[in-house]
Scaffold this active site. Structure first.
Site, PDB file in Angstrom:
ATOM      1  CE  LYS A  99      -7.509 -40.205  -5.263  1.00 17.17           C
ATOM      2  NZ  LYS A  99      -7.839 -40.543  -3.561  1.00 17.17           N
TER       3      LYS A  99
ATOM      4  CB  SER B 241      -5.285 -46.031  -3.885  1.00 22.54           C
ATOM      5  OG  SER B 241      -4.922 -44.986  -3.744  1.00 22.54           O
TER       6      SER B 241
ATOM      7  CG  ASP C 182     -10.675 -40.805  -1.773  1.00 19.37           C
ATOM      8  OD1 ASP C 182      -9.838 -41.758  -1.381  1.00 19.37           O
ATOM      9  OD2 ASP C 182     -10.443 -40.232  -2.708  1.00 19.37           O
TER      10      ASP C 182
ATOM     11  CG  HIS D 155      -5.829 -40.623   0.295  1.00 22.48           C
ATOM     12  ND1 HIS D 155      -5.144 -41.636  -0.059  1.00 22.48           N
ATOM     13  CD2 HIS D 155      -7.067 -40.705  -0.251  1.00 22.48           C
ATOM     14  CE1 HIS D 155      -5.752 -42.440  -1.080  1.00 22.48           C
ATOM     15  NE2 HIS D 155      -7.012 -42.006  -1.088  1.00 22.48           N
TER      16      HIS D 155
ATOM     17  CB  CYS E 174      -6.246 -50.371   1.768  1.00 24.58           C
ATOM     18  SG  CYS E 174      -4.783 -50.604   1.222  1.00 24.58           S
TER      19      CYS E 174
ATOM     20  NE  ARG F  57      -4.807 -42.520  -7.713  1.00 23.52           N
ATOM     21  CZ  ARG F  57      -3.732 -42.940  -7.179  1.00 23.52           C
ATOM     22  NH1 ARG F  57      -2.696 -42.294  -7.575  1.00 23.52           N
ATOM     23  NH2 ARG F  57      -3.674 -43.968  -6.514  1.00 23.52           N
TER      24      ARG F  57
ATOM     25  CE1 TYR G 219      -9.625 -44.869 -13.349  1.00 28.07           C
ATOM     26  CE2 TYR G 219      -8.169 -43.218 -12.589  1.00 28.07           C
ATOM     27  CZ  TYR G 219      -9.128 -44.406 -12.541  1.00 28.07           C
ATOM     28  OH  TYR G 219      -9.474 -44.809 -11.105  1.00 28.07           O
TER      29      TYR G 219
ATOM     30  NE  ARG H  94     -11.144 -46.584  -8.955  1.00 34.12           N
ATOM     31  CZ  ARG H  94     -10.706 -45.947  -7.753  1.00 34.12           C
ATOM     32  NH1 ARG H  94     -11.347 -45.364  -7.195  1.00 34.12           N
ATOM     33  NH2 ARG H  94      -9.365 -46.160  -7.705  1.00 34.12           N
TER      34      ARG H  94
END
Ligand code: OXD
Ligand code: MN
Length: 593
Positions: free
Chosen positions: A209, A251, A280, A229, A253, A72, A200, A374
């Site tokens: 998002k 993000s 998420d 989130h 974590c 991102r 992406y 990913r």
């Protein structure tokens, strides 16, 4: 191909965009298996996708993004609200009229020689009272096939939409993947998203998002609900009761790992189970019984591959074994499968790395997979998927957990004194940055509620919205709010808590607190467990009561320092800071003096 709807607002918007980008052809995505197969075949014929070993990885594909387009781009993400103040000091802002003009100039004629795919999708189970419809236009088959995994796509979505004008417009144009002209723009007042010059995931799967967080957080503010989130997991006790927790982490974590946690042996033996509802995003609203309920608006997992393995997250790994799209991982040519750092200790020697160059994983110093590579995996593949995953009314939330990656300061777990203090705890979240966004890694930054890159309006209004939501709840029914830190390190730099499955031991204490089953120590920062109340059976040699006591310690000097950082951060919002939070900060400062 004829349109799949007669909805006038949809058709006229598409007509306008066709006029702008000039596709050769328009294809409506109906959600049928035949169409998906056709698109996969086309993408393979152009090299956009590589078909993997269909025996080992049925219906799985590999994709490589452009080398300059792997995460991102927060610096190029804009909230095009009517005024800069509405977007707030933590968002990039552009005047909507100027933004449209600039984006239309970039997008103009960019589909020439290409196909426009029209993707009708639902965030949330189709027809659920929580669900919202979006339509994404894209010139990328990769985007279509990812959206088919991550959301509910097809004709039935348009049937539910009917003639309504309440849907989110999304225009994605790959253009030339030019970094200098890459923009991810949200127009909350118009329910519109425009994304140009990227391929992406986080920038182009507009349901995720851009819609389910940025636009939806704004919608929630206006309509009295919340888009967060947060993962959602259910903990089933030996009596068979399931309690649900929503947890927000920045993000990369470990949200996906926590959401799919495997109970430690001593818990599994007793009959504990953990169920994943989402990894998420949560959409949260008050139910008829006055409690908060959450759904996962997504239908798949867009997880970080590196570090995912049989030990760290067997459920995620199992989820990737069919119908999955891998992005920017290494390609093992010997058996036509995939590999990434941390999958196992046996990197392939005969492989292609994420940029597309030959790679010998046994010898090379270079990485095979990009750190933000990913997998896009269907939720139904997940062995621990909750039976409530499709529940249109969501699951009742007992606890809200905030967390960050902090080597120092934040104890393993603490509980807020009440809802408003909990909002304060969320607002002061900070974390060391990771590879999920472009930029330096390992720098501490404030990331309130893990929403810094995702809040679609002024963060101070967002905090006030949280306070208002709490004020509307009966305190007995409101979720209790906690903060956790799995990443605390000792002076030698070693992690002090084993993490992964053992995090259930902390969640167990959290649930006990929610049910009033366990006492806690009232401290300067909130309630902290008595070390004896965290079950460390089976962790002999790894964690002792002494080491637990030290990860639960409140180090006042560090908190004094942190209070200064909070003050600086809050100062950015001027007098928009909710008085409740300003008062909480004063209390903290006084307490840690
Ligand atoms: C994600 C992120 O991809 O937060 O989930 O970056
Ligand atoms: Mn995320």
């Amino acid at each position: 191909m004829s349109a799949l709807t007669s909805n006038k607002s949809v058709l006229s918007w598409i007509d306008e965009k066709v006029e702008l980008v000039k596709p050769d052809k328009i294809v409506w995505i109906d959600g049928s298996q035949e169409q998906i197969e056709e698109l996969r075949a086309t993408a393979c014929s152009t090299g956009e996708l590589i078909k993997l070993n269909q025996e080992l990885l049925p219906d799985c594909y590999l994709h490589r993004t452009a080398v300059n387009d792997v995460a991102r781009v927060e610096g190029r993400t804009f909230i095009c609200a009517n005024s800069k103040e509405e977007a707030g000091p933590t968002n990039n802002w552009m005047d909507p009229a100027e933004a449209y003009e600039m984006l239309y100039d970039i997008a103009r004629d960019s589909y020439k020689g290409r196909t426009m795919y029209v993707i009708p999708y639902s965030m949330g189970p189709v027809g659920s009272p929580f669900a919202k419809v979006g339509i994404e236009l894209t010139d990328s088959i990769y985007v279509v096939l990812n959206m088919v995994i991550m959301t509910r796509v097809g004709k039935d979505v348009l049937e539910v939409l009917g003639d309504s004008n309440d849907w989110v417009r999304g225009l994605h144009c790959r253009c030339d993947i030019d970094e200098e002209k890459r923009y991810i723009c949200q127009f909350p007042q118009d329910n519109t998203i425009i994304s140009v010059n990227s391929g992406y995931g986080g920038n182009v799967l507009l349901g995720k998002k851009c819609f389910a967080l940025r636009i939806a957080s704004y919608q929630g503010w206006k309509e009295g609900w919340q888009a967060e989130h947060m993962l959602i997991l259910g903990i089933q006790n030996p009596e068979g009761e399931v309690k649900y927790i929503c947890a927000a982490f920045p993000s990369a974590c470990g949200k996906t790992n926590l959401a799919m946690l495997i109970p430690p042996e001593i818990y599994a033996e007793k009959g504990y189970k953990v169920w994943c509802v989402g990894d998420d995003i949560s959409w949260i609203r008050k139910g008829p019984d006055g409690r908060l309920y959450a759904i996962n608006p997504e239908n798949g997992f867009f997880g970080v591959a590196p570090g995912t393995n049989e030990k760290s997250n067997p459920n995620a790994l199992a989820s990737t074994k069919k119908g999955t799209i891998f992005t920017n991982v290494a390609h093992n040519l010997d058996n036509n499968t995939v590999w990434w750092e941390g999958l196992d200790k046996n990197p392939p020697a005969n492989a292609v790395e994420w940029k597309g160059n030959p790679w010998n994983g046994q010898e090379s110093e270079e990485k095979g997979a990009h750190p933000n590579s990913r997998f896009t995996a269907p939720a139904v593949n997940c062995p621990c998927l909750s039976s409530e995953f499709e529940n249109p009314n969501g699951v009742p939330i007992s606890a809200i957990v905030f967390g960050g990656r902090r080597a120092k300061l934040a104890p393993l777990v603490y509980q807020s004194r009440d809802w408003n203090h909990g909002v304060f705890v969320g607002s002061i979240m900070a974390s060391e940055t990771t590879a999920a966004a472009a930029g330096a890694v390992g720098v501490v930054r404030r990331d309130p509620m893990a929403m810094l890159p995702f809040c679609g309006y002024n963060m101070a209004d967002y905090w006030q919205h949280w306070i208002d939501i709490g004020a509307d709840l009966d305190p007995e029914k409101a979720p209790k709010i906690f903060n956790v830190n799995w990443f605390r390190k000792d002076d030698e730099g070693n992690f002090m808590w084993p993490g992964f499955g053992d995090n259930l031991r902390v969640l167990d204490w959290i649930i006990d607190r929610c049910e009033g089953k366990v006492d806690a120590k009232s401290t300067e920062i909130g309630y902290i467990p008595y070390a004896e109340d965290i079950n460390i059976e089976g962790l002999e040699g790894e964690v002792s009561i002494d080491s637990l006591n030290s990860i639960l310690e409140v180090e006042k000097e560090l908190w004094q320092e942190d209070a200064k950082g909070i003050e600086e951060f809050y100062a950015k919002f001027g007098d928009k800071i909710p008085p409740v939070l300003a008062a909480e900060l004063e209390t903290l400062k006084k307490n840690v003096q």
